[in-house]
Write a protein that holds these residues in place. Sequence first.
Motif, PDB file in Angstrom:
ATOM      1  N   SER A 138     -17.121-143.217  24.552  1.00 59.84           N
ATOM      2  CA  SER A 138     -17.249-144.403  26.007  1.00 59.84           C
ATOM      3  C   SER A 138     -19.178-144.546  25.891  1.00 59.84           C
ATOM      4  CB  SER A 138     -17.064-144.639  27.191  1.00 59.84           C
ATOM      5  OG  SER A 138     -18.069-144.897  27.882  1.00 59.84           O
ATOM      6  N   ARG A 139     -19.241-145.348  25.247  1.00 61.43           N
ATOM      7  CA  ARG A 139     -20.542-145.764  24.660  1.00 61.43           C
ATOM      8  C   ARG A 139     -21.144-145.782  26.383  1.00 61.43           C
ATOM      9  NH1 ARG A 139     -24.716-150.587  26.073  1.00 61.43           N
ATOM     10  NH2 ARG A 139     -25.577-150.640  24.236  1.00 61.43           N
ATOM     11  N   THR A 140     -20.270-146.109  27.833  1.00 57.18           N
ATOM     12  CA  THR A 140     -21.710-146.019  28.774  1.00 57.18           C
ATOM     13  C   THR A 140     -21.462-144.570  29.507  1.00 57.18           C
ATOM     14  OG1 THR A 140     -19.747-147.989  29.606  1.00 57.18           O
ATOM     15  CG2 THR A 140     -20.331-147.061  31.254  1.00 57.18           C
ATOM     16  N   SER A 141     -20.893-143.729  29.013  1.00 61.09           N
ATOM     17  CA  SER A 141     -21.071-142.502  29.493  1.00 61.09           C
ATOM     18  C   SER A 141     -21.814-141.671  28.708  1.00 61.09           C
ATOM     19  CB  SER A 141     -19.369-141.696  28.813  1.00 61.09           C
ATOM     20  OG  SER A 141     -19.844-140.154  29.583  1.00 61.09           O
ATOM     21  N   VAL A 142     -21.792-142.203  27.405  1.00 55.92           N
ATOM     22  CA  VAL A 142     -22.929-141.302  26.846  1.00 55.92           C
ATOM     23  C   VAL A 142     -24.775-142.399  26.902  1.00 55.92           C
ATOM     24  CG1 VAL A 142     -23.940-141.585  24.064  1.00 55.92           C
ATOM     25  CG2 VAL A 142     -20.719-140.664  24.594  1.00 55.92           C
ATOM     26  N   ILE A 143     -24.645-143.128  26.997  1.00 60.91           N
ATOM     27  CA  ILE A 143     -26.206-143.933  27.699  1.00 60.91           C
ATOM     28  C   ILE A 143     -26.252-142.974  28.985  1.00 60.91           C
ATOM     29  CG2 ILE A 143     -26.946-145.682  27.981  1.00 60.91           C
ATOM     30  CD1 ILE A 143     -25.606-147.233  25.431  1.00 60.91           C
ATOM     31  N   ALA A 144     -25.203-142.872  29.718  1.00 61.08           N
ATOM     32  CA  ALA A 144     -25.457-143.081  30.912  1.00 61.08           C
ATOM     33  C   ALA A 144     -25.976-141.263  31.411  1.00 61.08           C
ATOM     34  CB  ALA A 144     -24.365-142.830  31.953  1.00 61.08           C
ATOM     35  N   THR A 145     -25.461-141.117  30.508  1.00 64.51           N
ATOM     36  CA  THR A 145     -26.404-139.063  30.351  1.00 64.51           C
ATOM     37  C   THR A 145     -27.050-139.005  29.649  1.00 64.51           C
ATOM     38  OG1 THR A 145     -23.197-138.700  30.086  1.00 64.51           O
ATOM     39  CG2 THR A 145     -24.497-136.614  29.615  1.00 64.51           C
ATOM     40  N   ALA A 146     -27.233-139.743  28.006  1.00 68.79           N
ATOM     41  CA  ALA A 146     -28.703-139.696  27.807  1.00 68.79           C
ATOM     42  C   ALA A 146     -29.958-139.947  28.985  1.00 68.79           C
ATOM     43  CB  ALA A 146     -28.956-140.070  26.390  1.00 68.79           C
ATOM     44  N   LYS A 147     -29.101-141.056  29.617  1.00 69.12           N
ATOM     45  CA  LYS A 147     -30.380-141.415  30.748  1.00 69.12           C
ATOM     46  C   LYS A 147     -30.435-140.344  31.415  1.00 69.12           C
ATOM     47  CE  LYS A 147     -31.234-144.518  34.125  1.00 69.12           C
ATOM     48  NZ  LYS A 147     -30.834-144.388  35.175  1.00 69.12           N
ATOM     49  N   ALA A 148     -29.546-139.749  31.721  1.00 70.99           N
ATOM     50  CA  ALA A 148     -29.819-138.744  32.923  1.00 70.99           C
ATOM     51  C   ALA A 148     -30.789-137.654  32.300  1.00 70.99           C
ATOM     52  CB  ALA A 148     -28.809-138.204  33.110  1.00 70.99           C
ATOM     53  N   PHE A 149     -30.290-136.963  30.715  1.00 71.74           N
ATOM     54  CA  PHE A 149     -30.710-136.524  30.686  1.00 71.74           C
ATOM     55  C   PHE A 149     -32.374-136.572  30.530  1.00 71.74           C
ATOM     56  CE2 PHE A 149     -27.190-133.896  27.911  1.00 71.74           C
ATOM     57  CZ  PHE A 149     -26.707-133.700  29.638  1.00 71.74           C
ATOM     58  N   GLU A 150     -32.039-137.159  29.853  1.00 70.21           N
ATOM     59  CA  GLU A 150     -34.190-137.555  29.352  1.00 70.21           C
ATOM     60  C   GLU A 150     -35.059-138.153  31.054  1.00 70.21           C
ATOM     61  OE1 GLU A 150     -35.613-137.733  26.347  1.00 70.21           O
ATOM     62  OE2 GLU A 150     -33.090-138.081  25.325  1.00 70.21           O
ATOM     63  N   ASP A 151     -34.258-139.163  31.756  1.00 74.16           N
ATOM     64  CA  ASP A 151     -35.360-139.378  33.254  1.00 74.16           C
ATOM     65  C   ASP A 151     -35.055-137.226  33.334  1.00 74.16           C
ATOM     66  OD1 ASP A 151     -35.032-141.163  32.885  1.00 74.16           O
ATOM     67  OD2 ASP A 151     -33.579-141.895  34.297  1.00 74.16           O
ATOM     68  N   LEU A 152     -34.132-136.220  33.108  1.00 68.77           N
ATOM     69  CA  LEU A 152     -34.536-134.732  34.346  1.00 68.77           C
ATOM     70  C   LEU A 152     -35.533-134.957  33.354  1.00 68.77           C
ATOM     71  CD1 LEU A 152     -33.043-132.677  36.301  1.00 68.77           C
ATOM     72  CD2 LEU A 152     -32.017-132.222  34.667  1.00 68.77           C
ATOM     73  N   GLY A 153     -34.949-134.404  31.897  1.00 73.79           N
ATOM     74  CA  GLY A 153     -36.627-133.642  30.938  1.00 73.79           C
ATOM     75  C   GLY A 153     -37.947-134.152  30.903  1.00 73.79           C
ATOM     76  N   VAL A 154     -38.267-135.170  31.489  1.00 74.42           N
ATOM     77  CA  VAL A 154     -39.697-135.810  31.821  1.00 74.42           C
ATOM     78  C   VAL A 154     -39.811-135.181  33.467  1.00 74.42           C
ATOM     79  CG1 VAL A 154     -40.800-137.581  32.136  1.00 74.42           C
ATOM     80  CG2 VAL A 154     -38.935-138.168  30.238  1.00 74.42           C
ATOM     81  N   GLN A 155     -38.915-135.192  34.058  1.00 71.22           N
ATOM     82  CA  GLN A 155     -39.468-134.707  35.606  1.00 71.22           C
ATOM     83  C   GLN A 155     -39.953-133.472  35.697  1.00 71.22           C
ATOM     84  OE1 GLN A 155     -36.898-136.501  38.248  1.00 71.22           O
ATOM     85  NE2 GLN A 155     -37.234-137.901  37.395  1.00 71.22           N
ATOM     86  N   ALA A 156     -38.426-132.435  34.619  1.00 72.09           N
ATOM     87  CA  ALA A 156     -39.401-131.331  34.640  1.00 72.09           C
ATOM     88  C   ALA A 156     -40.483-130.804  33.813  1.00 72.09           C
ATOM     89  CB  ALA A 156     -38.117-130.374  33.275  1.00 72.09           C
ATOM     90  N   TYR A 157     -40.020-131.258  32.703  1.00 77.36           N
ATOM     91  CA  TYR A 157     -41.940-130.957  31.406  1.00 77.36           C
ATOM     92  C   TYR A 157     -43.291-131.483  33.053  1.00 77.36           C
ATOM     93  CZ  TYR A 157     -40.126-130.104  27.278  1.00 77.36           C
ATOM     94  OH  TYR A 157     -39.894-129.770  26.017  1.00 77.36           O
ATOM     95  N   ASP A 158     -43.130-132.940  33.632  1.00 78.10           N
ATOM     96  CA  ASP A 158     -44.010-132.980  34.736  1.00 78.10           C
ATOM     97  C   ASP A 158     -44.438-131.896  35.771  1.00 78.10           C
ATOM     98  OD1 ASP A 158     -45.251-134.459  33.026  1.00 78.10           O
ATOM     99  OD2 ASP A 158     -44.012-136.917  33.967  1.00 78.10           O
ATOM    100  N   GLY A 159     -42.940-131.629  36.294  1.00 80.62           N
ATOM    101  CA  GLY A 159     -43.021-130.379  37.063  1.00 80.62           C
ATOM    102  C   GLY A 159     -43.474-129.154  37.394  1.00 80.62           C
ATOM    103  N   ALA A 160     -43.318-128.435  35.730  1.00 81.80           N
ATOM    104  CA  ALA A 160     -43.906-127.564  35.126  1.00 81.80           C
ATOM    105  C   ALA A 160     -44.962-127.368  34.602  1.00 81.80           C
ATOM    106  CB  ALA A 160     -42.651-126.488  34.499  1.00 81.80           C
TER     107      ALA A 160
END
Length: 237
Positions: A138-160
């Motif tokens: 599912s394109r919707t599922s893949v892109i939604a997960t990619a969005k979650a991972f990328e946003d989480l990754g950026v926030q993680a680096y900025d937070g640590a």
Amino acid sequence: MKSEITETSGGINLARRSFLKYAGAGAATVGFLAVASSCKKLDGVAPRSLDSTSSGGIDIGSGDYGILNYAFALEQLEAAFYIQVVATPYSGMSDNEKECFSTIRQHEVCHREFFKTALAGNAIPDLTPDFSKIDFNSRTSVIATAKAFEDLGVQAYDGAGYLIQDPGYLTIAGKIVSVEARHAAYIRNLVTFGDYAGNDVVDMNGLNKASSIAEVLPIANTFLKTKISASHYGYTA
């Protein structure tokens, strides 16, 4: 000659070469593998602790070892995800999307290998992902997960990032987070054309929001069979 201006794919207008140019800044991360061996040793930092927690999870430890292991865990997760996305493309994935997902996969694998090389014998083990919640067809599922991972990754680096003591590794982490932010912008553009960042990830000053280790790992653990703890930073799986 192929157009360098704009490609239309799947309803998404995207200057592919522009994206790759931006991401090219991240392609320089290939050199990180060499940099890893040139950075000075992690002297003067808190002793690392990779003890298993009582619940069976793996603890990232403390000091620079802990933060690098934290990043290593997240990069392992992202790399595994994009490897799967490229290996089993969803129906209708455009050539443009395939190329960009392949580029992101390359970056994430490079990031993962950088931390593994930098940590050497102090690295946490290879993690086993749990992608059972993701429909890779599912394109919707893949892109939604990619969005979650990328946003989480950026926030993680900025937070640590502020916890890293070694200037060399802090500089590299800053470069990596800039690449992750471009990934996040690209993925958001796939969701909604022209939406590169939203109020959910950018604060009133236009800066990326940051998340603590204790906020990030519970989310990451939902996609991992091998659970990760950070007992020195207020979180146990």
